[in-house]
Write a protein that holds these residues in place. Structure first.
Motif, mmCIF file in Angstrom:
data_model
loop_
_atom_site.group_PDB
_atom_site.id
_atom_site.type_symbol
_atom_site.label_atom_id
_atom_site.label_comp_id
_atom_site.label_asym_id
_atom_site.label_seq_id
_atom_site.Cartn_x
_atom_site.Cartn_y
_atom_site.Cartn_z
ATOM 1 N N ASP A 173 0.867 -1.165 0.000
ATOM 2 C CA ASP A 173 0.000 0.000 0.000
ATOM 3 C C ASP A 173 0.906 1.218 0.000
ATOM 4 N N LEU A 174 0.939 1.951 -1.100
ATOM 5 C CA LEU A 174 1.808 3.112 -1.235
ATOM 6 C C LEU A 174 1.057 4.428 -1.074
ATOM 7 N N GLY A 175 -0.132 4.357 -0.549
ATOM 8 C CA GLY A 175 -0.894 5.571 -0.309
ATOM 9 C C GLY A 175 -0.133 6.525 0.598
ATOM 10 N N GLY A 176 0.028 7.775 0.156
ATOM 11 C CA GLY A 176 0.718 8.779 0.955
ATOM 12 C C GLY A 176 2.222 8.733 0.861
ATOM 13 N N ILE A 177 2.784 7.767 0.141
ATOM 14 C CA ILE A 177 4.229 7.666 -0.033
ATOM 15 C C ILE A 177 4.629 8.417 -1.307
ATOM 16 N N ASP A 178 5.691 9.220 -1.225
ATOM 17 C CA ASP A 178 6.098 10.075 -2.336
ATOM 18 C C ASP A 178 7.269 9.536 -3.139
ATOM 19 N N TRP A 179 8.057 8.641 -2.534
ATOM 20 C CA TRP A 179 9.320 8.253 -3.183
ATOM 21 C C TRP A 179 9.732 6.885 -2.656
ATOM 22 N N VAL A 180 10.231 6.039 -3.542
ATOM 23 C CA VAL A 180 10.755 4.732 -3.150
ATOM 24 C C VAL A 180 12.122 4.538 -3.807
ATOM 25 N N ILE A 181 13.121 4.235 -2.981
ATOM 26 C CA ILE A 181 14.471 3.912 -3.435
ATOM 27 C C ILE A 181 14.647 2.403 -3.294
ATOM 28 N N VAL A 182 15.241 1.760 -4.288
ATOM 29 C CA VAL A 182 15.534 0.328 -4.202
ATOM 30 C C VAL A 182 17.018 0.117 -4.493
ATOM 31 N N GLY A 183 17.639 -0.777 -3.732
ATOM 32 C CA GLY A 183 19.038 -1.091 -3.977
ATOM 33 C C GLY A 183 19.411 -2.451 -3.429
ATOM 34 N N GLY A 184 20.403 -3.060 -4.047
ATOM 35 C CA GLY A 184 20.936 -4.326 -3.580
ATOM 36 C C GLY A 184 22.040 -4.114 -2.557
ATOM 37 N N GLU A 185 22.337 -5.150 -1.816
ATOM 38 C CA GLU A 185 23.357 -5.092 -0.780
ATOM 39 C C GLU A 185 24.753 -5.111 -1.398
ATOM 40 N N SER A 186 25.695 -4.452 -0.732
ATOM 41 C CA SER A 186 27.080 -4.468 -1.198
ATOM 42 C C SER A 186 27.992 -4.911 -0.055
ATOM 43 N N GLY A 187 29.209 -5.334 -0.436
ATOM 44 C CA GLY A 187 30.174 -5.774 0.555
ATOM 45 C C GLY A 187 30.526 -7.233 0.381
ATOM 46 N N PRO A 188 31.492 -7.716 1.160
ATOM 47 C CA PRO A 188 31.994 -9.089 0.973
ATOM 48 C C PRO A 188 30.966 -10.176 1.230
ATOM 49 N N LYS A 189 29.916 -9.892 1.982
ATOM 50 C CA LYS A 189 28.890 -10.889 2.287
ATOM 51 C C LYS A 189 27.538 -10.512 1.682
ATOM 52 N N ALA A 190 27.571 -9.760 0.600
ATOM 53 C CA ALA A 190 26.332 -9.259 -0.004
ATOM 54 C C ALA A 190 25.394 -10.387 -0.403
ATOM 55 N N ARG A 191 24.127 -10.233 -0.018
ATOM 56 C CA ARG A 191 23.096 -11.188 -0.410
ATOM 57 C C ARG A 191 22.524 -10.783 -1.762
ATOM 58 N N PRO A 192 22.336 -11.732 -2.667
ATOM 59 C CA PRO A 192 21.881 -11.381 -4.015
ATOM 60 C C PRO A 192 20.438 -10.875 -4.023
ATOM 61 N N MET A 193 20.159 -10.005 -4.973
ATOM 62 C CA MET A 193 18.824 -9.437 -5.138
ATOM 63 C C MET A 193 18.262 -9.919 -6.476
ATOM 64 N N HIS A 194 17.092 -10.525 -6.458
ATOM 65 C CA HIS A 194 16.498 -11.052 -7.687
ATOM 66 C C HIS A 194 15.868 -9.911 -8.487
ATOM 67 N N PRO A 195 16.106 -9.856 -9.789
ATOM 68 C CA PRO A 195 15.531 -8.770 -10.598
ATOM 69 C C PRO A 195 14.012 -8.656 -10.489
ATOM 70 N N ASP A 196 13.325 -9.775 -10.324
ATOM 71 C CA ASP A 196 11.865 -9.709 -10.234
ATOM 72 C C ASP A 196 11.402 -8.996 -8.968
ATOM 73 N N TRP A 197 12.203 -9.038 -7.914
ATOM 74 C CA TRP A 197 11.843 -8.300 -6.698
ATOM 75 C C TRP A 197 11.847 -6.797 -6.984
ATOM 76 N N VAL A 198 12.836 -6.368 -7.763
ATOM 77 C CA VAL A 198 12.947 -4.948 -8.092
ATOM 78 C C VAL A 198 11.817 -4.536 -9.019
ATOM 79 N N ARG A 199 11.558 -5.336 -10.034
ATOM 80 C CA ARG A 199 10.494 -5.018 -10.980
ATOM 81 C C ARG A 199 9.139 -4.923 -10.266
ATOM 82 N N GLU A 200 8.917 -5.805 -9.307
ATOM 83 C CA GLU A 200 7.656 -5.800 -8.574
ATOM 84 C C GLU A 200 7.442 -4.460 -7.873
ATOM 85 N N VAL A 201 8.514 -3.933 -7.258
ATOM 86 C CA VAL A 201 8.409 -2.641 -6.579
ATOM 87 C C VAL A 201 8.243 -1.519 -7.600
ATOM 88 N N ARG A 202 9.062 -1.544 -8.662
ATOM 89 C CA ARG A 202 8.961 -0.509 -9.690
ATOM 90 C C ARG A 202 7.556 -0.432 -10.282
#
Length: 252
Positions: A173-202
Motif C-alpha cells: 500500500d503506497l498511499g501517501g508515499i512520495d518516493w521509493v528507493i531500491v538497492g541491492g546489498e554491497s560488501g563481501p557478504k552481499a546477499r543477491p537481489m532477484h531482478p523480479d523483486w525490483v520489478r515488482e516494486v517498480r
C-alpha cells in the motif's frame, strides 16, 4: 563543507550522531558498521570507538554554514531515532534543519514508530516542513509495518528505502508515499537481489504514481553491478509539491 558522498540520491551527508545497533535482517552486513570498526582503537580518529553510538554535538550547526543549497542525508552513519539518542538531542537536529531551509534534508530510520511519534508531537496540528523529507528502510515483505508508520505521520514528503532488498516485498500500500528507493546489498557478504523483486516494486510505484529510484544492483563493490534496470536508469525524485508529478533526473 558537507561530507562528500557517492550515494546517488543525495549530495552530502551530515552525521550529528554516529554508531548504531542492529534491529532487523537488513542490518546484518551494515556498511557503516564495517567502515567504522576498521578504526576502532585508533587514537584521535573520529571512529576511535568504532560503531558505538556517539552523539556529536559539535556537528549540530554545521549545515547553517553551508551556503550552497544541498540535498543532505542526515546520519548516514547512524539512526537518529535509535532509542539511545535523547529526544532533546533530536530536537536540536530538527531546529537546525528548520533554520537551514535552503537545504533539503533526508532522514532515514528503521525505528519508524519512534519517528512517527516524534514528528506527530513536534508538528501536532500541522505538518513537517517541505524541505525535511522523512523515510524508513524496508528490506523485505516482513517489514511492511514500517510503511504504515510512515503513512500515519505528519510529514510533507514521505519515502521508503527498500535497501538492501533481501526478499520480495509483495503487494504494498503506497498511499501517501512520495518516493521509493531500491538497492541491492554491497560488501563481501552481499546477499543477491532477484531482478523480479525490483520489478515488482517498480511496477507498483508506476501504478501508484510514486517516484522510483533504482540505486544499485550491489555485489562485492557497490557499483560493480551498475544501476540500470531493464536497460534504463530510474532516477526519479519526489516533486516539490504534494502532487504525484515527479522530476526525472538522468533517466534513460
Amino acid at each position: 563543507m558537507a561530507g562528500t558522498t557517492a550515494i546517488e540520491w543525495t549530495d552530502a551527508t551530515w552525521n550529528p550522531v554516529t554508531g548504531c545497533t542492529k534491529i532487523s535482517a537488513g542490518c546484518d552486513h551494515c556498511y557503516a558498521e564495517r567502515f567504522s570498526e576498521r578504526f576502532r582503537g585508533v587514537p584521535g580518529h573520529p571512529f576511535e570507538h568504532g560503531f558505538d553510538l556517539t552523539l556529536r554535538p559539535e556537528r549540530l550547526l554545521a549545515p547553517l554554514s553551508w551556503k550552497q543549497p544541498k540535498m543532505i542525508f542526515v546520519n548516514s552513519m547512524s539512526d537518529l531515532f535509535h532509542k539511545g539518542v535523547p529526544y532533546a538531542f533530536v530536537d536540536k537536529v530538527f531546529e537546525t534543519m528548520e533554520k537551514a531551509d535552503w537545504h533539503t534534508f533526508q532522514i532515514l530510520t528503521k525505528r519508524s514508530s519512534r519517528l512517527r511519534d516524534y514528528v506527530n508531537r513536534r508538528y501536532a496540528g500541522s505538518i513537517a516542513p517541505l524541505h525535511v523529507w522523512l523515510g524508513t528502510s524496508v528490506e523485505d515483505g516482513s517489514r511492511k509495518s514500517r510503511i504504515r508508520h510512515m503513512q500515519g505521520m505528519n510529514a510533507s514528503i514521505k519515502f521508503l528505502s527498500v535497501e538492501p532488498l533481501i526478499g520480495p516485498m509483495g503487494s504494498m500500500d503506497l498511499g501517501g508515499i512520495d518516493w521509493v528507493i531500491v538497492g541491492g546489498e554491497s560488501g563481501p557478504k552481499a546477499r543477491p537481489m532477484h531482478p523480479d523483486w525490483v520489478r515488482e516494486v517498480r511496477d507498483q510505484c508506476n501504478d501508484a504514481g510514486v517516484a522510483f529510484f533504482f540505486k544499485q544492483w550491489g555485489g562485492v563493490r557497490p557499483k560493480s553491478g551498475g544501476r540500470t534496470l531493464d536497460g534504463k536508469e530510474w532516477s526519479q525524485l519526489p516533486s516539490a509539491s504534494r502532487s504525484r508529478e515527479v522530476m526525472t533526473v538522468g533517466a534513460g
